[in-house]
Design a protein around this motif. Structure first.
Motif, PDB file in Angstrom:
ATOM      1  N   LYS A  25       0.839  -1.061   0.219  1.00  0.00           N
ATOM      2  CA  LYS A  25       0.085  -0.322  -0.072  1.00  0.00           C
ATOM      3  C   LYS A  25       0.688   1.134  -0.014  1.00  0.00           C
ATOM      4  O   LYS A  25       2.256   1.182   0.127  1.00  0.00           O
ATOM      5  CB  LYS A  25      -1.064   0.150   1.579  1.00  0.00           C
ATOM      6  N   SER A  28       1.326   1.766   3.922  1.00  0.00           N
ATOM      7  CA  SER A  28       1.480   0.941   5.031  1.00  0.00           C
ATOM      8  C   SER A  28       2.344  -0.406   4.281  1.00  0.00           C
ATOM      9  O   SER A  28       2.285  -0.490   2.706  1.00  0.00           O
ATOM     10  CB  SER A  28       0.811   0.696   5.972  1.00  0.00           C
ATOM     11  N   GLY A  29       2.333  -1.776   4.552  1.00  0.00           N
ATOM     12  CA  GLY A  29       3.110  -2.500   4.197  1.00  0.00           C
ATOM     13  C   GLY A  29       1.835  -4.006   4.454  1.00  0.00           C
ATOM     14  O   GLY A  29       2.417  -5.067   3.945  1.00  0.00           O
ATOM     15  N   SER A  30       0.809  -3.824   3.773  1.00  0.00           N
ATOM     16  CA  SER A  30       0.487  -4.294   3.977  1.00  0.00           C
ATOM     17  C   SER A  30       0.051  -4.600   2.072  1.00  0.00           C
ATOM     18  O   SER A  30       0.305  -3.454   1.193  1.00  0.00           O
ATOM     19  CB  SER A  30      -1.293  -4.135   3.860  1.00  0.00           C
ATOM     20  N   SER A  31      -0.567  -6.290   1.384  1.00  0.00           N
ATOM     21  CA  SER A  31      -0.480  -6.395   0.579  1.00  0.00           C
ATOM     22  C   SER A  31      -1.772  -5.472  -0.273  1.00  0.00           C
ATOM     23  O   SER A  31      -2.757  -5.817   0.634  1.00  0.00           O
ATOM     24  CB  SER A  31      -0.571  -7.510   0.615  1.00  0.00           C
ATOM     25  N   ASN A  39     -10.521  -8.230   5.038  1.00  0.00           N
ATOM     26  CA  ASN A  39     -10.280  -7.085   6.126  1.00  0.00           C
ATOM     27  C   ASN A  39      -8.893  -8.268   6.179  1.00  0.00           C
ATOM     28  O   ASN A  39      -7.864  -7.921   7.039  1.00  0.00           O
ATOM     29  CB  ASN A  39     -11.101  -6.931   7.264  1.00  0.00           C
ATOM     30  N   THR A  40      -8.421  -8.741   5.349  1.00  0.00           N
ATOM     31  CA  THR A  40      -7.013  -9.445   5.445  1.00  0.00           C
ATOM     32  C   THR A  40      -5.567  -8.850   5.427  1.00  0.00           C
ATOM     33  O   THR A  40      -4.861  -9.790   5.751  1.00  0.00           O
ATOM     34  CB  THR A  40      -7.187 -11.384   5.172  1.00  0.00           C
ATOM     35  N   ALA A  42      -5.554  -5.636   5.746  1.00  0.00           N
ATOM     36  CA  ALA A  42      -6.692  -4.095   6.255  1.00  0.00           C
ATOM     37  C   ALA A  42      -5.315  -4.271   7.382  1.00  0.00           C
ATOM     38  O   ALA A  42      -5.628  -4.801   8.816  1.00  0.00           O
ATOM     39  CB  ALA A  42      -7.476  -3.764   6.674  1.00  0.00           C
ATOM     40  N   SER A  43      -3.769  -3.120   8.139  1.00  0.00           N
ATOM     41  CA  SER A  43      -3.001  -3.626   8.793  1.00  0.00           C
ATOM     42  C   SER A  43      -3.528  -2.376   9.405  1.00  0.00           C
ATOM     43  O   SER A  43      -4.806  -1.735   9.309  1.00  0.00           O
ATOM     44  CB  SER A  43      -2.242  -2.777   8.400  1.00  0.00           C
ATOM     45  N   ALA A  44      -3.229  -2.240  10.897  1.00  0.00           N
ATOM     46  CA  ALA A  44      -3.271  -1.391  11.570  1.00  0.00           C
ATOM     47  C   ALA A  44      -3.459   0.252  11.371  1.00  0.00           C
ATOM     48  O   ALA A  44      -4.036   0.934  11.530  1.00  0.00           O
ATOM     49  CB  ALA A  44      -2.294  -1.614  13.272  1.00  0.00           C
ATOM     50  N   ILE A  47      -6.964   0.729   8.862  1.00  0.00           N
ATOM     51  CA  ILE A  47      -8.112   0.730   9.413  1.00  0.00           C
ATOM     52  C   ILE A  47      -8.162   1.912  10.154  1.00  0.00           C
ATOM     53  O   ILE A  47      -8.306   1.862  11.444  1.00  0.00           O
ATOM     54  CB  ILE A  47      -8.745  -0.781  10.978  1.00  0.00           C
ATOM     55  N   LEU A  49      -6.321   2.072  13.275  1.00  0.00           N
ATOM     56  CA  LEU A  49      -5.803   2.489  15.456  1.00  0.00           C
ATOM     57  C   LEU A  49      -4.639   3.533  15.415  1.00  0.00           C
ATOM     58  O   LEU A  49      -3.961   4.201  14.993  1.00  0.00           O
ATOM     59  CB  LEU A  49      -4.976   0.529  15.418  1.00  0.00           C
ATOM     60  N   VAL A  55       3.640   5.570   6.180  1.00  0.00           N
ATOM     61  CA  VAL A  55       5.335   5.635   5.822  1.00  0.00           C
ATOM     62  C   VAL A  55       5.117   5.669   4.581  1.00  0.00           C
ATOM     63  O   VAL A  55       4.487   4.871   3.870  1.00  0.00           O
ATOM     64  CB  VAL A  55       6.311   4.607   6.062  1.00  0.00           C
ATOM     65  N   ASP A 147     -15.299  -3.842   4.093  1.00  0.00           N
ATOM     66  CA  ASP A 147     -14.179  -4.584   3.919  1.00  0.00           C
ATOM     67  C   ASP A 147     -13.071  -3.240   3.570  1.00  0.00           C
ATOM     68  O   ASP A 147     -12.991  -2.460   2.519  1.00  0.00           O
ATOM     69  CB  ASP A 147     -14.367  -5.590   2.066  1.00  0.00           C
TER      70      ASP A 147
ATOM     71  N   VAL B  67       5.881  -6.163   1.178  1.00  0.00           N
ATOM     72  CA  VAL B  67       4.812  -6.500   2.183  1.00  0.00           C
ATOM     73  C   VAL B  67       5.407  -6.705   2.938  1.00  0.00           C
ATOM     74  O   VAL B  67       5.911  -8.075   3.236  1.00  0.00           O
ATOM     75  CB  VAL B  67       3.902  -7.798   1.272  1.00  0.00           C
ATOM     76  N   THR B  68       5.061  -6.138   4.191  1.00  0.00           N
ATOM     77  CA  THR B  68       5.848  -6.621   5.372  1.00  0.00           C
ATOM     78  C   THR B  68       4.986  -7.126   6.475  1.00  0.00           C
ATOM     79  O   THR B  68       4.600  -7.049   7.999  1.00  0.00           O
ATOM     80  CB  THR B  68       7.035  -5.631   5.863  1.00  0.00           C
ATOM     81  N   ASN B  71      -1.216 -11.011   8.558  1.00  0.00           N
ATOM     82  CA  ASN B  71      -3.400 -10.589   8.446  1.00  0.00           C
ATOM     83  C   ASN B  71      -3.137 -10.686   9.520  1.00  0.00           C
ATOM     84  O   ASN B  71      -2.623 -11.580  10.752  1.00  0.00           O
ATOM     85  CB  ASN B  71      -3.502 -11.258   7.469  1.00  0.00           C
TER      86      ASN B  71
END
Lengths: 481, 95
Positions: A25, A28-31, A39-40, A42-44, A47, A49, A55, A147, B67-68, B71
């Motif tokens: 992203k 963030s480091g989400s795929s 929502n698998t 979706a990091s902190a 979402i 928090l 970054v 989602d 990707v770091t 889930n």
């Protein structure tokens, strides 16, 4: 073609959201892989928090710069992120991180081909921003499901000047942009998955009037066909209102492709008050000249340059060159085939635009999904070049290849399609035709040139398409002269 | 700078802040004080000074595209008011 009263001039500007081809992203480091369980991915940070910080992803910046360079735009080496504030459940922070005053890409332009020739469309700016999540309005006991996998996906929003004067021009621009972002590999262009989305600002004004009319914004029209139809409908709607003495309300409208109409989405007067301000979490992005040079070095040959090269290098017509450079896969396919076949470039172009594309369209397949491999397609053209096949028999081989009946030479052998180039064999058929068609023979001798076509046709028929038509033609002329 | 009550209500609505009718005049004068400060700052001659977007002289750090994140849906949804089938549930919103 769509026409409207010539007293009215149409003004269209487009905002295109392209999803950048990164792995992770923007902040963030989400795929960002498509189609994951809700929502698998979706990091902190995604979402929102409390206490998390964004970054910036270097690759997203690189892809945005790549686009800017490709359209000859000014790159803002110092650019700033801002918060765009609004409340919606799929935007958990209560603001979207976007760019306002100092976007990464400044003024540039794109050339489109119109019926009146080349036209330059200004691109006001392109800015980086994060995507929102998805709201699912199916019934969850009277509630909405959220989602957030898509939240934080990197987008480059490309904003055009209001330079387009018809839906056809707008579609030409959109296609050009779609082709470009795929050429330079910053976006996969997948409209179904929402990687390339278009909003259109449409207004009309009496011809000759300087001031722009009140515009409406058409949201999320996600196919080339619908974009054109939605704009056509909207233009007619606006002209009808103005001709009845009414006025246009500035609003967002949604196109309903089933009913072929646009309808008001919501009055955005209040919602449009986004209260942008610089995001304190993100200091300015500063890009070095060396970084820009590095990105510039990764730019492939651009569509316009490729089109010109295809004309000069392969002696293709403008139309052919245009068709073959419309997207990168087609251009690469053409060059691969041209390099590996003995057939002339023009023959390659004709077979691509003819049989190949016609069959792909009919079967709704992409070039990459063609049942005929590049090597077999090249070999087929070789067999035309070495006169084993005529145009007609080659089409039969093409159909058999399409149906996966075997390889080129096997099919020619199995179907007995090898062209007769043996003079004696053709001569026998030619003599037979001359004897059977005395009437046409006389007409030819009396100076009716066109009849030769009929006679060659007879030779082809009697040889079941296998005689070399050029040889038959020459032999007929010799014998009848 | 003078604000009317309607503007105060509008700003509050945009920010989703509830203001009790008894607090409106107090909020209005607080906002007016802020705008007064802005007006004072606007009066300063800033010719030749580059507009500033951030108070520090810092520039952005960028991260490599990798990707770091793993889930952690179960953990996040355990503290959510409502979740079902992997989705967060919220009061119905219609465009």
């Amino acid at each position: 073609m769509f026409t409207w009263d010539k007293r009215w001039e149409v003004v269209i500007g487009l905002e295109v959201h392209t999803q950048l081809q990164t792995k992770s992203k923007i902040f963030s480091g989400s795929s960002i892989a498509y189609g994951a369980e809700p929502n698998t991915q979706a990091s902190a940070v995604d979402i929102a928090l409390p206490g998390v910080l964004p970054v910036m992803n270097l690759e997203a910046a690189r892809l945005a710069v790549k686009f800017g360079l490709a359209i000859g735009a000014h790159i803002n080496k110092r650019n700033v992120f801002a918060r765009k504030n609004y409340f919606y459940p799929d935007l958990p922070k209560g603001y979207q991180i976007s760019q306002m005053e100092l976007p990464i890409v400044g003024l540039g332009s794109l050339e489109i081909e119109t019926d009146d020739g080349i036209k330059t469309i200004g691109i006001t700016r392109a800015h980086l921003e994060e995507d929102a999540g998805k709201s699912l309005h199916e019934d969850f006991h009277g509630q909405t499901g959220i989602d957030l996998n898509r939240a934080g996906t990197p987008l480059l929003e490309i904003v055009s000047e209001p330079d387009m004067r018809s839906p056809a021009e707008a579609v030409a621009y959109l296609r050009k942009l779609h082709s470009l972002v795929r050429y330079i590999e910053i976006c996969d262009g997948n409209m179904q998955e929402g990687s390339f989305r278009c909003d259109a600002n449409v207004s009309v004004r009496p011809r000759g009037q300087e001031e722009l009319g009140t515009r409406t914004e058409l949201k999320n029209i996600n196919s080339f066909r619908f974009v054109e139809r939605a704009m056509e409908y909207e233009i007619e709607r606006q002209i009808d209102i103005l001709e009845d003495g009414g006025s246009i309300t500035q609003e967002t409208r949604l196109y309903d492709s089933d009913k072929h109409e646009t309808r008001s989405m919501r009055s955005k007067e209040e919602a449009h008050d986004y209260r942008y301000f610089p995001d304190p979490d993100l200091p300015p992005m500063v890009l070095e000249d060396s970084f820009l040079d590095e990105v510039r070095a990764t730019l492939p040959e651009l569509p316009t340059a490729k089109k010109e090269r295809f004309q000069s290098e392969f002696g293709l017509s403008l139309d052919d060159a245009q068709m073959l450079t419309a997207d990168r896969e087609t251009a690469d396919f053409f060059e691969t085939i041209t390099k590996s076949t003995k057939a002339e470039s023009k023959v390659v172009a004709n077979w691509m635009s003819g049989e190949l594309f016609a069959n792909l369209n009919k079967s709704e397949l992409e070039l990459s999904e063609s049942p005929i491999s590049t090597s077999q397609f090249a070999l087929l053209l070789d067999r035309i070049a070495d006169k084993t096949l005529s145009g007609n028999t080659a089409k039969k081989v093409f159909s058999a290849l399409w149906e996966k009946e075997g390889e080129v030479d096997e099919i020619i052998e199995a179907k007995g399609l090898k062209q007769i180039t043996d003079t004696g064999a053709i001569e026998a058929v030619v003599d037979e035709v001359i004897a059977a068609c005395s009437e046409q023979v006389q007409q030819f001798k009396d100076g009716n040139e066109k009849v030769i076509g009929f006679l060659v046709g007879q030779v082809m028929q009697k040889s079941r398409g296998k005689a070399n038509p050029q040889m038959a033609n020459e032999m007929l002329r010799k014998k009848l002269s | 700078m003078a604000l009317d009550n309607e503007t105060v209500h509008n700003i509050a609505r945009l920010a989703r802040i509830e203001i009790d009718p008894s607090e409106v005049s107090q909020t209005r004068s607080a906002l007016e004080n802020i705008l007064e400060l802005v007006a004072q700052m606007e009066a300063v001659d800033t010719t030749g000074i580059e507009p500033m977007t951030h108070p520090f002289d810092a520039t952005m750090r960028l991260r490599a595209d990798a990707v770091t994140e793993a889930n952690q849906r179960d953990k996040f949804q355990a503290i959510a008011p409502k979740a079902e089938g992997g989705l967060y549930l919220v009061p119905k919103v219609i465009d």
